[in-house]
Design a protein around this motif. Sequence first.
Motif, short mmCIF file in Angstrom:
data_model
loop_
_atom_site.label_atom_id
_atom_site.label_comp_id
_atom_site.label_asym_id
_atom_site.label_seq_id
_atom_site.Cartn_x
_atom_site.Cartn_y
_atom_site.Cartn_z
N LEU A 165 -30.98 12.83 -60.33
CA LEU A 165 -31.42 13.23 -58.85
C LEU A 165 -30.13 12.88 -57.90
CD1 LEU A 165 -33.50 14.58 -57.11
CD2 LEU A 165 -34.28 12.02 -56.83
N ALA A 166 -29.49 11.80 -58.09
CA ALA A 166 -28.25 11.23 -57.19
C ALA A 166 -27.18 12.16 -57.33
CB ALA A 166 -28.04 10.03 -57.67
N LEU A 167 -26.85 12.82 -58.71
CA LEU A 167 -26.02 13.72 -58.71
C LEU A 167 -26.32 15.04 -58.50
CD1 LEU A 167 -25.12 12.89 -62.64
CD2 LEU A 167 -23.45 12.44 -60.78
N ILE A 168 -27.39 15.52 -58.11
CA ILE A 168 -27.66 16.61 -57.58
C ILE A 168 -27.47 16.53 -56.11
CG2 ILE A 168 -29.84 18.24 -56.99
CD1 ILE A 168 -30.81 17.53 -59.75
N GLU A 169 -28.06 15.37 -55.54
CA GLU A 169 -27.75 14.95 -53.83
C GLU A 169 -26.24 15.35 -53.84
OE1 GLU A 169 -29.58 11.39 -53.93
OE2 GLU A 169 -31.46 12.34 -52.86
N ARG A 170 -25.33 14.94 -54.47
CA ARG A 170 -23.85 15.02 -54.39
C ARG A 170 -23.38 16.47 -54.50
NH1 ARG A 170 -21.93 9.37 -57.33
NH2 ARG A 170 -22.95 8.06 -56.11
N GLY A 171 -24.37 17.52 -54.87
CA GLY A 171 -23.77 18.73 -54.72
C GLY A 171 -23.78 19.31 -56.29
N TYR A 172 -24.15 18.59 -57.18
CA TYR A 172 -23.82 19.15 -58.58
C TYR A 172 -25.04 19.81 -59.06
CZ TYR A 172 -20.16 15.85 -58.52
OH TYR A 172 -18.93 15.24 -58.23
#
Length: 314
Positions: free
Chosen positions: A170-177
Motif C-alpha cells: 500500500l505504501a508503494l502504491i501511495e508513492r505512485g507505483y
Amino acid sequence: MQRDLVTVERFYTSQTGPLQLRLLAGASGLKRPIREPTVNRPGLALAGFTKYFAGKRVQAVGAAEVTYLKSLPREERHQRYELLFSHKMPCVVFSRNLKPDRDFLRAAEAANVPIFQSPLITMKFINLATLALEAMFAPKGTDIGSMVDILGVGVIVRGESGIGKSECVLALIERGYSLVSDDITKVTLLDGREVVGTSAELTRNHMEVRGIGIIDVAAMFGVKCIRNEKRVDLVVSLKAWEEVPDVDRLGIEDQHVEILGIKIPHIIIPVRPGRDLARLVEVAAFQTKLKLSGYNPGKELNDRLLAKMAREKQ
C-alpha cells in the motif's frame, strides 16, 4: 506448474472478440483438443498430399486455398474434402470472411469438425491466433505473494500473515507505483524464458488491508496505479528479524528462487519495528535494476578493497 487442456471451445470463447470468430458448422466438435500451439494452412492436403499434414493444429484457409478448390470439378473437390476430414484436426477457420461451399460444411458436420469464419486477412489471423495459442499453452501456476511494478521492475513481495506485506505494498502504491496483484499472483511462463505475473480477474484492482477491509485501488488512487500484468524480475521475502540469523550485509552473491523452473533474483529483508519496508523494497528494486544492467555495487567495493590490500602488501 500446470498445463490446462486447450480445446476448440476454449479457443473460440476466449478469442471470439480478438479474432472475430463466427461458428458456421460443427458445433458438436467444440470439445476437440488442440494439441499444438500454432496454425497450419492445409493447401497441400487439399491438393491431395497428406503425408506431412499437421493435423493437430488449427487449420487456416485463405484466398489461395478457396480459389484452388473452386477450380476443381465438384466430384474431385468432394474427394479432397473427404481426404481432409479423414484426419482428426481440431477446427478450420476461413479468413477474409470467405465462405465454404455446402459440400465442405456437410463434410465438416459429418466429421464433427468445427468451422469458423473471420474477417481478418490470413496472415494477420495466423499471427494473432499463434500468439493466443502460445499464451494458452504456456505453463501456469500461482505464487503466494503480492506483486508491484516499481519503475519497470516487477516485484513479488512474500511474507507470513501479519508481517506487514499489505502495508508495504500500500505504501508503494501511495508513492505512485502500480499494483499487479494482491496476496496471490498468477504466474505464466512465456517462451520458456520469462515469468509474467497477473491477478485473478475477479479480484483485480482490489486489496485486503487488515483492520480496514477490502479497498478498490483504482477508485482510491487512480487507474495509473493498476497494471494488469508484468514480468517477474525480483522476489522479496519479508521475514521476522529473529528468523534471519545471517543477514547479508554486502549483497555480493546473488540469491535466487525458482518460479516455473526459471531462476528469479531473491532478496530477504528482515523485519522489525521502525524499519520502512516500502522504502527497502523500493531500494531492492532499484538495486536489481542496476544488477540487470551489469553493475553490482557490493562486488565493485569488494574488488576495490582487494586491490588496495594487494597494493599494501607490495
